[in-house]
Write an enzyme that holds these catalytic residues in place. Structure first.
Site, PDB file in Angstrom:
ATOM      1  N   HIS A  66       2.048   4.315  -2.961  1.00 15.40           N
ATOM      2  CA  HIS A  66       1.840   5.914  -2.700  1.00 15.40           C
ATOM      3  C   HIS A  66       3.239   6.414  -3.168  1.00 15.40           C
ATOM      4  O   HIS A  66       3.129   7.423  -4.040  1.00 15.40           O
ATOM      5  CB  HIS A  66       1.701   6.006  -1.259  1.00 15.40           C
ATOM      6  CG  HIS A  66       0.457   5.881  -0.731  1.00 15.40           C
ATOM      7  ND1 HIS A  66      -0.796   6.480  -1.448  1.00 15.40           N
ATOM      8  CD2 HIS A  66      -0.041   5.485   0.553  1.00 15.40           C
ATOM      9  CE1 HIS A  66      -2.032   6.076  -0.551  1.00 15.40           C
ATOM     10  NE2 HIS A  66      -1.410   5.606   0.241  1.00 15.40           N
TER      11      HIS A  66
ATOM     12  N   HIS B  51       0.740  -1.405   0.002  1.00 17.54           N
ATOM     13  CA  HIS B  51       0.032  -0.129   0.173  1.00 17.54           C
ATOM     14  C   HIS B  51       1.023   1.300  -0.034  1.00 17.54           C
ATOM     15  O   HIS B  51       0.588   2.220  -0.735  1.00 17.54           O
ATOM     16  CB  HIS B  51      -0.877   0.127   1.293  1.00 17.54           C
ATOM     17  CG  HIS B  51      -1.742   1.150   1.388  1.00 17.54           C
ATOM     18  ND1 HIS B  51      -2.943   0.963   1.329  1.00 17.54           N
ATOM     19  CD2 HIS B  51      -1.441   2.347   1.871  1.00 17.54           C
ATOM     20  CE1 HIS B  51      -3.512   2.453   1.613  1.00 17.54           C
ATOM     21  NE2 HIS B  51      -2.571   3.223   2.018  1.00 17.54           N
ATOM     22  N   GLU B  52       1.901   1.092   0.838  1.00 19.57           N
ATOM     23  CA  GLU B  52       2.842   2.418   0.941  1.00 19.57           C
ATOM     24  C   GLU B  52       3.722   2.551  -0.259  1.00 19.57           C
ATOM     25  O   GLU B  52       3.956   3.771  -0.633  1.00 19.57           O
ATOM     26  CB  GLU B  52       3.679   2.415   2.239  1.00 19.57           C
ATOM     27  CG  GLU B  52       2.548   2.151   3.694  1.00 19.57           C
ATOM     28  CD  GLU B  52       1.624   3.609   3.527  1.00 19.57           C
ATOM     29  OE1 GLU B  52       1.888   4.533   3.261  1.00 19.57           O
ATOM     30  OE2 GLU B  52       0.552   3.264   4.294  1.00 19.57           O
TER      31      GLU B  52
END
Length: 376
Positions: free
Chosen positions: A76, A72-73
């Site tokens: 980003h 997820h990170e």
């Protein structure tokens, strides 16, 4: 979650991606232990086994969950980098994780895109886990159970992060929408922060109201977890509201707002002449120039006010002045964050700074006036 702050917490560096370290915060160990203990009883029911097996399986699931958070990170950070927003660190923490960047997004589109890819990555992982569980894993096996749990966890993380309230990614998307509609980034931040506060209260109310509507007593464990999550969300949302208000104040920062207009006199001027010069210019502040034209001191109005009128003609201006250190000057034509940064650098020499416009002293800026302006 994505975060424009450039700070990096202490922890173990696992490696580097896109020029940024992947940091495992020390709080992650606590989270791993607590979640393993929480999941172990459920694993025991799935497997029907005892001993250390349920804890081993629970720990594997926790590691898998945090690996999903890392994906997820990374989503980003990688998308942010492709849009000119360099990631500073990928951090796994007690509450999951966050990505810090060296600066804020340059446009609403970039901000929204960087925010949405994190939850999308989790939803893609959820679909992949579910597909593998149904197509590749033998039915009824522990592997299939863990994969389905991973799909459920990723689906929840992805959907929950799309809720429109800061500090969640959905809040960053809402911020971008308001920013695009109003042209004011900080209005978007404040709006998304207030929405985040509503979400925080809603998380706790859901844990209390849903059982009540069903006619049963709330589960204390669920209420406790909801309270912790709600407190975390409230803290992040409140920080966003404060940050948005401060950002708006910084954007509006000008010399006219924080500076006090000043007249200038030479170093050999008498206090009587200083008073006449200030009166003619209709200002209260007076800066004393060195022979080379550099602002060397400023008149202490309290000290000057204590000098009787009959002694003002024989009192040298330097007798009632406070020196201005070399470097205690700022370009008065700057605005917003550029002015704040310049004032921050210049104020390291002292609490009073001379502002120059076209090479001439235009005003004095006191640190307390800047702080008051930022507080609104």
């Amino acid at each position: 979650m994505s975060d424009p702050r450039p700070d990096r917490p202490a922890g173990w560096v696992l490696g580097h991606v896109a020029g940024a370290p992947v940091v495992l915060a020390r709080s992650w160990v606590l989270a791993a232990v607590v979640l393993t203990l929480v999941f172990a009883p459920s694993v025991r029911k799935w497997t029907g086994g005892g001993g250390a097996l349920p804890y081993v399986v629970a720990l594997v699931f926790v590691v898998l969950l945090f690996a999903s958070v890392l994906v997820h990170e990374l989503a980003h950070g990688l998308v942010g980098r492709s849009r000119g927003q360099q990631p500073h660190a990928f951090v796994l923490t007690l509450w999951g994780g966050h990505t810090t960047f060296g600066g804020a997004a340059a446009s609403p589109a970039t901000s929204a895109l960087v925010a949405v890819v994190g939850p999308v990555a989790n939803l893609v992982l959820a679909a992949a886990f579910l597909l593998i569980a149904d197509r590749a894993a033998p039915d009824g096996t522990l592997l299939q159970t863990v994969l389905r749990a991973g799909a459920l966890a990723n689906g929840f993380v992805g959907l929950f992060n799309l809720v429109p309230g800061l500090p969640l990614d959905g809040g960053r998307i809402l911020e971008a929408v308001v920013w695009a509609a109003s042209g004011d980034r900080h209005r978007g931040t404040v709006a998304a922060g207030w929405t985040g506060r509503v979400v925080a209260v809603g998380v706790l109310l859901a844990a209390l109201v849903r059982p009540w509507l069903a006619g049963v007593s709330p589960d204390l464990g669920t209420v406790a977890w909801s309270a912790l999550i709600g407190a975390f969300l409230w803290s992040g949302a409140s920080a966003a509201v404060r940050g948005g208000r401060t950002g708006r104040a910084v954007a509006a920062l000008t010399l006219e707002r924080v500076g006090r207009p000043a007249a200038v006199v030479g170093a050999r001027t008498s206090l009587a002449q200083v008073r006449a010069t200030a009166a003619a210019a209709d200002v209260a502040e007076v800066v004393v120039l060195a022979p080379d034209g550099r602002p060397a001191a400023y008149v202490d109005t309290e000290a000057a006010g204590r000098v009787p009128a009959d002694l003002a003609g024989t009192t040298d201006v330097l007798a009632v002045s406070t020196p201005l250190p070399v470097g205690a000057v700022v370009d008065g034509t700057l605005r917003g964050d550029a002015l704040l940064q310049a004032l921050s650098t210049a104020s390291a020499h002292g609490p009073v700074v001379a502002a120059l416009v076209d090479g001439r002293v235009a005003a004095l800026v006191r640190t307390r006036d800047v702080v008051a302006a930022l507080r609104g």
